[in-house]
Design an enzyme around this catalytic site. Structure first.
Site, PDB file in Angstrom:
ATOM      1  N   ASP A  64       0.858  -1.184   0.000  1.00 24.06           N
ATOM      2  CA  ASP A  64       0.000   0.000   0.000  1.00 24.06           C
ATOM      3  C   ASP A  64       0.899   1.240   0.000  1.00 24.06           C
ATOM      4  OD1 ASP A  64      -2.791   0.465   0.099  1.00 24.06           O
ATOM      5  OD2 ASP A  64      -2.646   1.217   2.142  1.00 24.06           O
ATOM      6  N   TYR A  66       2.399   4.861   1.137  1.00 19.34           N
ATOM      7  CA  TYR A  66       2.406   5.622   2.395  1.00 19.34           C
ATOM      8  C   TYR A  66       1.259   6.624   2.363  1.00 19.34           C
ATOM      9  CZ  TYR A  66       7.193   3.810   2.831  1.00 19.34           C
ATOM     10  OH  TYR A  66       8.299   2.991   2.914  1.00 19.34           O
ATOM     11  N   PHE A  77       7.964   1.119  -0.962  1.00 21.67           N
ATOM     12  CA  PHE A  77       8.998   1.326   0.063  1.00 21.67           C
ATOM     13  C   PHE A  77       9.723   2.667  -0.057  1.00 21.67           C
ATOM     14  CE2 PHE A  77       8.666  -3.361  -0.075  1.00 21.67           C
ATOM     15  CZ  PHE A  77       8.370  -3.600   1.253  1.00 21.67           C
ATOM     16  N   HIS A 186       9.116  -9.958   6.057  1.00 24.92           N
ATOM     17  CA  HIS A 186       8.990  -8.547   5.660  1.00 24.92           C
ATOM     18  C   HIS A 186      10.013  -7.698   6.429  1.00 24.92           C
ATOM     19  CE1 HIS A 186       7.039  -4.592   5.172  1.00 24.92           C
ATOM     20  NE2 HIS A 186       6.438  -5.124   4.116  1.00 24.92           N
TER      21      HIS A 186
END
Length: 219
Positions: A64, A66, A77, A186
């Protein structure tokens, strides 16, 4: 008409004509009209615009964008220059340093990776301000599944980096005999110590690319 880089426009042309995508476009337009959403409209397809279909060497799958002001720039990222790198990105830089000896960069923008052939693909490409996951299950996941499917079937020799169970489920269609699939926990602080640190994905990806005669990524 979706404004996306020409090679992707060609590969995904039939996807843009499907009813779910038409509904998604209408939903996203309405959301952006009603209030702040991220990334900025012109950057929704930044991952594609910076990394044409035939130039993709590595795919990293995120979830998703930010959702706070000034962070998202259309690459998973990655944060815009001048924005403090979030914890997951800090951990990614730590693993790169441990793996390759490369010190952390001065900012958290990963545009330089994208320009070298790293497709930084979020499963959902937009989000409403301050509301994580607010644009999930509206069609983006179906679209990004199609992106992964086209790459997996029409290309070979790509490195798919799947961090966490969500990315691993999304990458289930990839044929490991055609591509290199790298999986681990993750990089989030909640899970990084359960197998992300020490995964050596960056050196492994580069070794695979070099074996094919391709330039390694300057991580």
């Amino acid at each position: 008409m979706v404004k996306i880089e020409a090679s992707w426009a060609n590969v995904l042309a039939d996807e843009f004509d499907k009813p779910y995508f038409q509904q998604l476009v209408e939903f996203v337009r309405q959301e952006y009209r009603q209030g702040p959403c991220y990334p900025p409209g012109r950057q929704i397809f930044a991952a594609f615009d910076l990394c044409p279909f035939d130039k993709v060497k590595v795919v990293i799958i995120g979830q998703d964008p930010y959702h706070e002001p000034g962070q998202a720039e259309g690459l998973c990222f990655s944060v815009a220059e001048g924005v403090m790198p979030p914890p997951s990105l800090v951990n990614i830089f730590k693993e790169i340093e441990a793996d390759l000896g490369t010190p952390p960069p001065s900012n958290g923008s990963l545009r330089r990776w994208a320009e070298q052939g790293v497709l930084l693909l979020n499963a959902t490409l937009t989000v409403r301000a301050h509301l994580a996951g607010s644009h999930q299950r509206r069609g983006w996941e179906e679209f990004t599944d199609a992106v992964i499917d086209r790459l997996a079937r029409q290309r070979s020799g790509i490195v798919f980096i799947l961090w966490g169970s969500y990315a691993q489920r999304k990458g289930a269609v990839i044929d490991p005999s055609r591509h290199l699939i790298l999986q681990s926990a993750h990089p989030s602080p909640l899970s990084a110590y359960r197998g992300f640190f020490g995964n050596h994905h960056f050196s492994t990806a580069n070794a695979y690319l070099e074996k094919q005669g391709l330039a390694p990524i300057q991580w």
